[in-house]
Motif scaffolding. Structure first.
Motif, short mmCIF file in Angstrom:
data_model
loop_
_atom_site.label_atom_id
_atom_site.label_comp_id
_atom_site.label_asym_id
_atom_site.label_seq_id
_atom_site.Cartn_x
_atom_site.Cartn_y
_atom_site.Cartn_z
N GLY A 20 0.86 -1.06 0.36
CA GLY A 20 0.08 0.05 0.09
C GLY A 20 1.18 1.42 -0.18
O GLY A 20 1.62 1.14 0.58
N PRO A 21 0.26 2.80 0.00
CA PRO A 21 1.27 3.51 -0.19
C PRO A 21 1.37 3.96 1.13
O PRO A 21 2.83 4.81 0.86
N THR A 22 0.66 3.26 2.37
CA THR A 22 1.43 4.01 3.66
C THR A 22 2.27 2.69 3.86
O THR A 22 2.82 3.03 4.75
N GLY A 23 2.85 1.54 3.26
CA GLY A 23 3.81 0.93 3.54
C GLY A 23 5.66 1.83 3.92
O GLY A 23 5.00 2.93 2.53
N PHE A 74 8.34 1.42 3.25
CA PHE A 74 9.64 1.59 1.30
C PHE A 74 9.07 2.32 0.90
O PHE A 74 8.59 3.08 0.06
N ASN A 75 7.54 2.42 0.21
CA ASN A 75 6.25 2.85 -0.20
C ASN A 75 6.25 4.49 -0.36
O ASN A 75 6.63 5.21 -1.01
N THR A 76 6.07 4.54 0.73
CA THR A 76 6.32 5.72 1.74
C THR A 76 7.77 6.83 1.46
O THR A 76 7.70 8.06 1.13
N ILE A 77 8.78 5.90 2.05
CA ILE A 77 10.02 6.47 1.45
C ILE A 77 9.74 6.67 0.04
O ILE A 77 10.49 8.07 -0.58
N LEU A 78 9.84 5.85 -0.53
CA LEU A 78 9.50 5.92 -2.22
C LEU A 78 8.80 7.08 -2.57
O LEU A 78 9.40 8.15 -3.66
N VAL A 121 5.38 0.10 -4.49
CA VAL A 121 6.01 -0.81 -5.79
C VAL A 121 5.50 -2.20 -4.56
O VAL A 121 5.46 -1.66 -3.57
N SER A 122 4.40 -2.74 -5.33
CA SER A 122 4.13 -4.18 -5.28
C SER A 122 5.60 -5.49 -4.74
O SER A 122 5.67 -6.19 -6.09
N TRP A 123 6.00 -4.73 -3.35
CA TRP A 123 7.54 -5.33 -3.35
C TRP A 123 7.19 -7.62 -3.90
O TRP A 123 7.98 -7.64 -4.28
N LEU A 124 6.31 -7.80 -2.68
CA LEU A 124 5.44 -9.50 -2.72
C LEU A 124 5.13 -9.97 -3.82
O LEU A 124 5.11 -10.91 -3.94
N GLN A 125 4.70 -9.30 -4.08
CA GLN A 125 3.05 -9.48 -4.68
C GLN A 125 3.35 -9.20 -6.08
O GLN A 125 2.13 -10.20 -6.80
#
Length: 318
Positions: A153-156, A158-162, A170-174
């Motif tokens: 999600g956008p609140t993850g 790593f995604n928050t840092i990006l 980014v869908s890291w594991l999906q």
């Protein structure tokens, strides 16, 4: 008149004679029996918990068994079934991909970190402790923590840092394209600390005279690393390289806890396939196939290790 001088006869002491003709009695007198008595508990424990399970696994690889019903001898059928499984080659490809990424990114990181920390004059102990900290964290806890970081999600985290630089989410594991690199990133973070400590210990054995001579020749830091540090660490680098290959070939925890082999079997590794053979069926797994694949993996790794040490024998001594 010339007097002929004959050399004195060579007298061999009884101790030297005893060395050339060892008997059971001299072996006992030399402390061999007491040594065996002290080693016997260790040999028994090692045999019970290591060699007996290995022998049982070899025997089970020729049987059809689920540890519930009576086993039947099937010869090489388990090996044939495993080799005919199309998922095996997917697992082999994924394992090789993981090993390649780990070698490209995970192998140089500890070396670079160790060299940088060896050049630091202050707080070297603090930096060493921080580098080793991920090793202290239980592996399951580390994986679950990073799984939280990899929230798609956008609140993850790593995604928050990006998101702060206009990237993601980014869908890291999906996503099958990013799942394996994400696993390699976490595995590198978790295991690099132990290798950093090994390199730091090896760097203490490098003679300071070599660095002083390089400074007199006005060598840059990169030339000192290439011409002084790396040649002195050659033996350690060769050992850590084969340990890296063996370790990455047996990766299980990360794909099991992160993705369960998904998405679309893109992170299914050999050890995860062995686990699925043995425990995927709640009514009793295919333990014969699981042990057969385990034996094949052990044989391949043993052959690769023997070839590697044979090829690098002269490198480690030169």
């Amino acid at each position: 008149m010339v007097t002929e001088t004959r050399p004195a006869p060579l007298v061999v002491s009884p101790r030297i004679q005893g060395r050339s003709r060892r008997t059971p009695l001299t072996w006992v007198r030399g402390g061999g029996l007491s040594t065996l008595v002290f080693l016997l508990p260790l040999l028994l424990v090692f045999g019970i918990f290591s060699w007996i399970p290995i022998g049982r696994a070899v025997l089970m690889s020729f049987q059809e068994t689920n540890l519930v019903t009576p086993s039947t001898f099937v010869g090489l059928q388990n090996f044939k079934d495993v080799l005919a499984d199309p998922l095996l080659w997917t697992a082999v490809k994924n394992t090789l991909y993981f090993a390649l990424l780990a070698l490209l990114f995970g192998y140089p990181v500890p070396l670079v970190a160790a060299v940088v920390m060896s050049e630091v004059r202050r707080f070297k102990g603090l930096y060493s402790a921080l580098a080793y900290l991920p090793v202290v964290i239980p592996p399951v806890v580390a994986v679950l923590l990073w799984k939280f970081f990899y929230d798609a999600g956008p609140t993850g985290v790593f995604n928050t840092i990006l998101g702060t630089v206009g990237l993601g989410p980014v869908s890291w594991l999906q996503d099958s394209g990013s799942a394996m690199p994400a696993l390699v990133l976490e595995a590198t973070w978790a295991a690099a600390g132990g290798t950093v400590i090994i390199y730091l210990a090896a760097l203490t054995g490098v003679s300071t005279d070599l660095y002083e001579a390089a400074e007199i020749d006005r060598a840059s830091i990169w030339r000192k690393i290439w011409h002084v540090t790396l040649p002195q660490l050659r033996g350690v680098l060769l050992i850590t390289f084969i340990l890296q290959i063996v370790g990455t070939s047996q990766v299980f925890l990360e794909p099991f806890l992160f993705t369960g082999g998904g998405p679309a079997n893109s992170t299914t590794t050999i050890l995860l396939l062995i686990y699925d053979y043995a425990f995927a069926n709640s009514l009793g797994g295919e333990y014969g196939a699981a042990t057969a694949l385990s034996i094949m993996l052990a044989v391949v790794l043993g052959i690769l290790s023997a070839i590697y040490f044979r090829l690098t024998r002269s490198w480690s001594k030169s």
